[in-house]
Design a protein around this motif. Structure first.
Motif, PDB file in Angstrom:
ATOM      1  N   LEU A  55       0.799  -1.222   0.000  1.00  0.00           N
ATOM      2  CA  LEU A  55       0.000   0.000   0.000  1.00  0.00           C
ATOM      3  C   LEU A  55       0.830   1.270   0.000  1.00  0.00           C
ATOM      4  O   LEU A  55       0.314   2.340   0.285  1.00  0.00           O
ATOM      5  N   GLY A  56       2.108   1.173  -0.297  1.00  0.00           N
ATOM      6  CA  GLY A  56       2.930   2.366  -0.421  1.00  0.00           C
ATOM      7  C   GLY A  56       3.632   2.794   0.851  1.00  0.00           C
ATOM      8  O   GLY A  56       4.202   3.857   0.896  1.00  0.00           O
ATOM      9  N   GLY A  57       3.617   1.962   1.880  1.00  0.00           N
ATOM     10  CA  GLY A  57       4.321   2.287   3.117  1.00  0.00           C
ATOM     11  C   GLY A  57       5.821   2.115   2.955  1.00  0.00           C
ATOM     12  O   GLY A  57       6.306   1.767   1.881  1.00  0.00           O
ATOM     13  N   PRO A  58       6.565   2.343   4.011  1.00  0.00           N
ATOM     14  CA  PRO A  58       8.024   2.229   3.922  1.00  0.00           C
ATOM     15  C   PRO A  58       8.480   0.780   3.750  1.00  0.00           C
ATOM     16  O   PRO A  58       7.750  -0.158   4.044  1.00  0.00           O
ATOM     17  N   VAL A  59       9.705   0.638   3.266  1.00  0.00           N
ATOM     18  CA  VAL A  59      10.360  -0.655   3.104  1.00  0.00           C
ATOM     19  C   VAL A  59      11.358  -0.791   4.255  1.00  0.00           C
ATOM     20  O   VAL A  59      12.172   0.105   4.470  1.00  0.00           O
ATOM     21  N   LEU A  60      11.275  -1.889   4.996  1.00  0.00           N
ATOM     22  CA  LEU A  60      12.160  -2.112   6.132  1.00  0.00           C
ATOM     23  C   LEU A  60      13.245  -3.095   5.731  1.00  0.00           C
ATOM     24  O   LEU A  60      12.958  -4.203   5.270  1.00  0.00           O
ATOM     25  N   LEU A  61      14.508  -2.675   5.909  1.00  0.00           N
ATOM     26  CA  LEU A  61      15.668  -3.478   5.536  1.00  0.00           C
ATOM     27  C   LEU A  61      16.533  -3.742   6.754  1.00  0.00           C
ATOM     28  O   LEU A  61      16.560  -2.941   7.687  1.00  0.00           O
ATOM     29  N   GLU A  62      17.264  -4.847   6.710  1.00  0.00           N
ATOM     30  CA  GLU A  62      18.317  -5.084   7.698  1.00  0.00           C
ATOM     31  C   GLU A  62      19.643  -4.882   6.983  1.00  0.00           C
ATOM     32  O   GLU A  62      19.938  -5.557   5.993  1.00  0.00           O
ATOM     33  N   VAL A  63      20.424  -3.928   7.497  1.00  0.00           N
ATOM     34  CA  VAL A  63      21.706  -3.563   6.899  1.00  0.00           C
ATOM     35  C   VAL A  63      22.773  -3.651   7.982  1.00  0.00           C
ATOM     36  O   VAL A  63      22.725  -2.900   8.959  1.00  0.00           O
ATOM     37  N   ASN A  64      23.709  -4.571   7.837  1.00  0.00           N
ATOM     38  CA  ASN A  64      24.805  -4.717   8.806  1.00  0.00           C
ATOM     39  C   ASN A  64      24.294  -4.833  10.240  1.00  0.00           C
ATOM     40  O   ASN A  64      24.847  -4.236  11.162  1.00  0.00           O
ATOM     41  N   GLY A  65      23.207  -5.570  10.438  1.00  0.00           N
ATOM     42  CA  GLY A  65      22.667  -5.786  11.773  1.00  0.00           C
ATOM     43  C   GLY A  65      21.723  -4.708  12.267  1.00  0.00           C
ATOM     44  O   GLY A  65      21.200  -4.802  13.367  1.00  0.00           O
TER      45      GLY A  65
END
Length: 76
Positions: A47-57
């Motif tokens: 629905l266009g919300g943010p994208v959550l990523l794991e970067v270096n912990g």
């Protein structure tokens, strides 16, 4: 071409290219996102919300517009 918005939750990807202007690239570098990094997509909303990523912990949230400028390839 796959971008972060085309990847399923839980997949690991390598960043191949970051499109957009210098401001976008600088913002992503400040968040720890660089070409060649391997990141895990934790959550992406349809629905266009943010994208959550794991970067270096660390967890990093970016908007869909910015995520669509990050070209990636899936890794094992």
């Amino acid at each position: 071409m796959k971008t972060l918005v085309n990847i399923d939750n839980g997949k690991k990807v390598r960043i191949l290219k970051i499109s957009g202007g210098r401001g976008v690239r600088q913002h992503l570098q400040c968040l720890g996102l660089h070409v060649g990094d391997i990141v895990t997509l934790k959550k992406s909303s349809f629905l266009g919300g943010p994208v959550l990523l794991e970067v270096n912990g660390y967890d990093v949230a970016i908007g869909k517009g910015v995520a669509s400028k990050i070209e990636v390839e899936e890794v094992e």
